[in-house]
Enzyme design. Sequence first.
Site, mmCIF file in Angstrom:
data_model
loop_
_atom_site.group_PDB
_atom_site.id
_atom_site.type_symbol
_atom_site.label_atom_id
_atom_site.label_comp_id
_atom_site.label_asym_id
_atom_site.label_seq_id
_atom_site.Cartn_x
_atom_site.Cartn_y
_atom_site.Cartn_z
ATOM 1 N N HIS A 77 3.516 -6.618 3.961
ATOM 2 C CA HIS A 77 2.156 -6.969 4.395
ATOM 3 C C HIS A 77 2.134 -8.292 5.150
ATOM 4 C CE1 HIS A 77 0.670 -4.301 0.826
ATOM 5 N NE2 HIS A 77 1.236 -3.603 1.799
ATOM 6 N N HIS A 234 -3.840 1.722 6.137
ATOM 7 C CA HIS A 234 -2.822 0.956 5.420
ATOM 8 C C HIS A 234 -1.419 1.446 5.756
ATOM 9 C CE1 HIS A 234 -1.295 -1.910 2.582
ATOM 10 N NE2 HIS A 234 -0.406 -0.986 2.253
ATOM 11 N N ASP A 238 1.604 -0.875 6.957
ATOM 12 C CA ASP A 238 2.959 -0.892 6.390
ATOM 13 C C ASP A 238 4.010 -0.658 7.481
ATOM 14 O OD1 ASP A 238 2.398 -1.399 3.708
ATOM 15 O OD2 ASP A 238 2.337 0.729 3.152
ATOM 16 N N HIS A 261 7.942 3.732 3.212
ATOM 17 C CA HIS A 261 8.858 2.641 3.566
ATOM 18 C C HIS A 261 10.280 3.132 3.853
ATOM 19 C CE1 HIS A 261 5.930 -0.411 2.946
ATOM 20 N NE2 HIS A 261 5.697 -0.019 1.719
HETATM 21 ZN ZN LIG Z 1 1.558 -1.543 1.807
#
Ligand SMILES: [Zn+2]
Length: 299
Positions: A77, A234, A238, A261
């Site tokens: 973040h 969001h 990311d 991720h």
């Molecule tokens: Zn995140």
Amino acid sequence: MRQQSTLRTTVSIDGVGLHSGHPARAHFHPAPVNHGLVFVRREHAEQPIPADLDSAATFDYATTLRRGSVSIGTVEHVLAAAAGLGLDNCLIEIEGPEVPILDGSALPFVRLFHAAGFERQEAMVKPLEIPSAVEVLREDKRMSYEPGGPGLTITYEIDFNHPFVGQQELTYVLRAEEFASRIAPARTFGFARDVAELRARGLARGGSLHNAVVLDDTGILSGPLRFRDEFVRHKVLDLIGDLALLGRPLQGRIRARKAGHAVHIEFARALHDALTAPVVEVEENESERFRLGDRRRRS
Ligand SMILES: [Zn+2]
């Protein structure tokens, strides 16, 4: 092309680590041109951790960087805030094992950077354009890249079987002026039913209704959303944070579907490999030799 930038002054912020639950404090120091974004833990000042793909270590619900025996968790973040606003050079000093989670979004970092102010520096940013298309497929997760600037366009699609999430798609053209209002406020999210298992694995111990959008099977436990499509926003946040590990602003068009991720980092590595892949055709003239040599030096 724009000039590189750093912060005008050192600024600091306090919070807790999302996964460790430990107190965490971050200090952001101005840094010289071509320094990049570099983390350092106060208790391991001898081992700085550059925000690059060589440092990317684990991607389980957050991105962790490691050099030697020193790691820093949940960097995505703050990296998104830096990349989203065009902060190129900064020494990020962390007290504790993790970057503080704050409200689960990038907004507190954006406000902090704006409070510090930006200083234009005497060197230009070199955007990164990959010469060929790149694709990563993992089961139903897909990411693809096509060259073509200026700037970076991200189209992200998610599909969660939940009445407040469902299928969401967002196309976002990365612009510093819009990052603060459109992407930075979007908070991380999770499902209440996963919390016990995550905590048993040492994750989410600092997680609460104050630093995440928490969903149960039919509703939202953590109060109103900031955007109807806060979830996909969001995911874009990311991804911007994870792509910051390329070290330079990427140009081109990205499509991501149901990624996270681990796939983001695999994709960033595939982009990096495509950039540094051996060039087959070699033309014997000065400018071409220079270009190839320049490319090899970056690998
Ligand atoms: Zn995140």
